[in-house]
Motif scaffolding. Structure first.
Motif, mmCIF file in Angstrom:
data_model
loop_
_atom_site.group_PDB
_atom_site.id
_atom_site.type_symbol
_atom_site.label_atom_id
_atom_site.label_comp_id
_atom_site.label_asym_id
_atom_site.label_seq_id
_atom_site.Cartn_x
_atom_site.Cartn_y
_atom_site.Cartn_z
ATOM 1 N N VAL A 63 61.931 56.443 73.068
ATOM 2 C CA VAL A 63 61.777 57.100 71.769
ATOM 3 C C VAL A 63 60.388 57.728 71.718
ATOM 4 C CG1 VAL A 63 63.387 55.597 70.518
ATOM 5 C CG2 VAL A 63 60.987 54.981 70.645
ATOM 6 N N ASP A 64 60.290 58.838 71.010
ATOM 7 C CA ASP A 64 58.999 59.505 70.817
ATOM 8 C C ASP A 64 58.254 58.838 69.676
ATOM 9 O OD1 ASP A 64 59.107 61.546 72.757
ATOM 10 O OD2 ASP A 64 60.445 62.715 71.465
ATOM 11 N N ARG A 65 57.007 58.486 69.933
ATOM 12 C CA ARG A 65 56.126 57.975 68.892
ATOM 13 C C ARG A 65 54.838 58.777 68.957
ATOM 14 N NH1 ARG A 65 57.469 51.650 69.572
ATOM 15 N NH2 ARG A 65 59.562 51.750 68.717
ATOM 16 N N GLU A 66 53.952 58.551 68.022
ATOM 17 C CA GLU A 66 52.708 59.327 67.944
ATOM 18 C C GLU A 66 51.923 59.323 69.253
ATOM 19 O OE1 GLU A 66 50.522 57.721 64.685
ATOM 20 O OE2 GLU A 66 52.022 58.308 63.209
ATOM 21 N N ASP A 67 51.913 58.188 69.930
ATOM 22 C CA ASP A 67 51.120 58.061 71.155
ATOM 23 C C ASP A 67 51.944 58.235 72.425
ATOM 24 O OD1 ASP A 67 52.438 55.700 70.578
ATOM 25 O OD2 ASP A 67 50.849 54.424 71.389
ATOM 26 N N GLY A 68 53.126 58.836 72.333
ATOM 27 C CA GLY A 68 53.929 59.141 73.520
ATOM 28 C C GLY A 68 55.275 58.452 73.513
ATOM 29 N N GLU A 69 55.907 58.464 74.682
ATOM 30 C CA GLU A 69 57.220 57.858 74.856
ATOM 31 C C GLU A 69 57.092 56.343 74.932
ATOM 32 O OE1 GLU A 69 60.475 59.389 75.453
ATOM 33 O OE2 GLU A 69 59.442 61.057 74.509
ATOM 34 N N HIS A 70 58.017 55.649 74.279
ATOM 35 C CA HIS A 70 58.041 54.187 74.307
ATOM 36 C C HIS A 70 59.419 53.728 74.741
ATOM 37 C CE1 HIS A 70 54.249 53.002 72.156
ATOM 38 N NE2 HIS A 70 54.233 54.321 72.075
ATOM 39 N N LEU A 71 59.444 52.679 75.553
ATOM 40 C CA LEU A 71 60.699 52.106 76.020
ATOM 41 C C LEU A 71 61.203 51.077 75.011
ATOM 42 C CD1 LEU A 71 62.907 51.666 78.143
ATOM 43 C CD2 LEU A 71 61.359 50.066 79.292
ATOM 44 N N VAL A 72 62.433 51.282 74.561
ATOM 45 C CA VAL A 72 63.091 50.371 73.632
ATOM 46 C C VAL A 72 64.306 49.779 74.343
ATOM 47 C CG1 VAL A 72 64.335 50.162 71.428
ATOM 48 C CG2 VAL A 72 62.356 51.699 71.620
ATOM 49 N N VAL A 73 64.479 48.476 74.224
ATOM 50 C CA VAL A 73 65.639 47.801 74.789
ATOM 51 C C VAL A 73 66.374 47.103 73.656
ATOM 52 C CG1 VAL A 73 66.437 46.027 76.392
ATOM 53 C CG2 VAL A 73 64.479 47.449 77.006
ATOM 54 N N VAL A 74 67.644 47.457 73.488
ATOM 55 C CA VAL A 74 68.503 46.835 72.482
ATOM 56 C C VAL A 74 69.472 45.933 73.232
ATOM 57 C CG1 VAL A 74 70.260 47.239 70.712
ATOM 58 C CG2 VAL A 74 68.325 48.815 70.922
ATOM 59 N N ALA A 75 69.563 44.674 72.818
ATOM 60 C CA ALA A 75 70.416 43.716 73.517
ATOM 61 C C ALA A 75 71.165 42.827 72.538
ATOM 62 C CB ALA A 75 69.568 42.852 74.454
ATOM 63 N N GLU A 76 72.441 42.604 72.830
ATOM 64 C CA GLU A 76 73.235 41.666 72.039
ATOM 65 C C GLU A 76 72.921 40.252 72.494
ATOM 66 O OE1 GLU A 76 77.466 42.113 72.037
ATOM 67 O OE2 GLU A 76 77.384 44.053 71.046
ATOM 68 N N LEU A 77 72.843 39.356 71.536
ATOM 69 C CA LEU A 77 72.583 37.951 71.830
ATOM 70 C C LEU A 77 73.893 37.163 71.913
ATOM 71 C CD1 LEU A 77 69.627 37.345 69.364
ATOM 72 C CD2 LEU A 77 69.496 37.669 71.848
ATOM 73 N N LYS A 78 73.904 36.176 72.795
ATOM 74 C CA LYS A 78 75.044 35.257 72.840
ATOM 75 C C LYS A 78 75.028 34.360 71.612
ATOM 76 C CE LYS A 78 75.411 35.047 77.857
ATOM 77 N NZ LYS A 78 75.257 34.201 79.063
ATOM 78 N N ASP A 79 73.824 33.961 71.206
ATOM 79 C CA ASP A 79 73.639 33.085 70.051
ATOM 80 C C ASP A 79 72.438 33.602 69.261
ATOM 81 O OD1 ASP A 79 73.132 31.068 68.210
ATOM 82 O OD2 ASP A 79 72.988 29.475 69.708
ATOM 83 N N ASN A 80 72.646 33.978 68.013
ATOM 84 C CA ASN A 80 71.574 34.567 67.199
ATOM 85 C C ASN A 80 70.375 33.648 67.007
ATOM 86 O OD1 ASN A 80 73.235 36.760 66.951
ATOM 87 N ND2 ASN A 80 73.747 36.406 64.814
ATOM 88 N N LYS A 81 70.557 32.364 67.215
ATOM 89 C CA LYS A 81 69.470 31.416 66.998
ATOM 90 C C LYS A 81 68.546 31.269 68.203
ATOM 91 C CE LYS A 81 72.254 28.833 63.739
ATOM 92 N NZ LYS A 81 73.096 27.683 63.541
#
Length: 176
Positions: A64-82
């Motif tokens: 994603v583009d942010r003010e200070d450049g490109e940033h790596l974002v990782v979205v992950a599903e959890l097996k257990d939310n806790k």
């Protein structure tokens, strides 16, 4: 070898020729470029999936583009939310295997990541949902808020190079 044929078709696929064989590596639009280095999102996703609390086949990596450049974002599903994984441990694994670290980890509820009818991750739709704030987020962690730069990539305080990382604000992903 450079292509010397007469014509070509821009398909959006990313690949290379070796020994007169075409190898398809992915899609150009999915390529993640962070700090001038190219990463295949699948490689990042496989490393994160190796963490036992993340669901296999339910991870999306993108920049994603942010003010200070490109940033790596990782979205992950959890097996257990806790029981979300440690972002520092994930970054340590990413650094060791790929030479990259994520800036943000977003952990979401089970069975909420966008997929095609055949079960493939829809990275662009996940990215759009992240940017619009419509993901079902269990926890979002901005790694830069966790402490010193040396810690972002999992370099512990007793690591022989920790002082250098801290002194120069290194992340472990710098290139020459």
């Amino acid at each position: 070898d450079g292509y010397t044929g007469g014509s070509w078709l821009r398909s959006g696929d990313l690949g290379f020729m070796a020994s007169n064989e075409l190898y398809i590596c992915g899609r150009i639009k999915d390529l993640v470029i962070i700090r001038g280095r190219n990463y295949y999102p699948q490689d990042i996703e496989v490393v994160v999936e190796g963490e036992g609390t993340v669901r296999n086949g339910c991870v999306a990596a993108f920049s994603v583009d942010r003010e200070d450049g490109e940033h790596l974002v990782v979205v992950a599903e959890l097996k257990d939310n806790k029981h979300p994984p440690s972002p520092l441990a994930l970054n340590q694994a990413l650094l060791a295997q790929l030479g990259a670290v994520a800036d943000t980890f977003v952990f979401i509820a089970k069975r909420t990541i966008h997929k095609t009818s055949s079960g493939k991750i829809r990275r662009h739709q996940v990215r759009q949902s992240y940017e619009s704030g419509s993901l079902q987020i269990v926890e979002e962690i901005d790694v830069s808020s966790l402490g010193d730069a040396a810690d972002h990539c999992g370099v512990s305080a007793n690591h022989p190079l920790a002082d250098l990382f801290q002194q120069f604000g290194l992340m472990g992903t710098e290139t020459g």
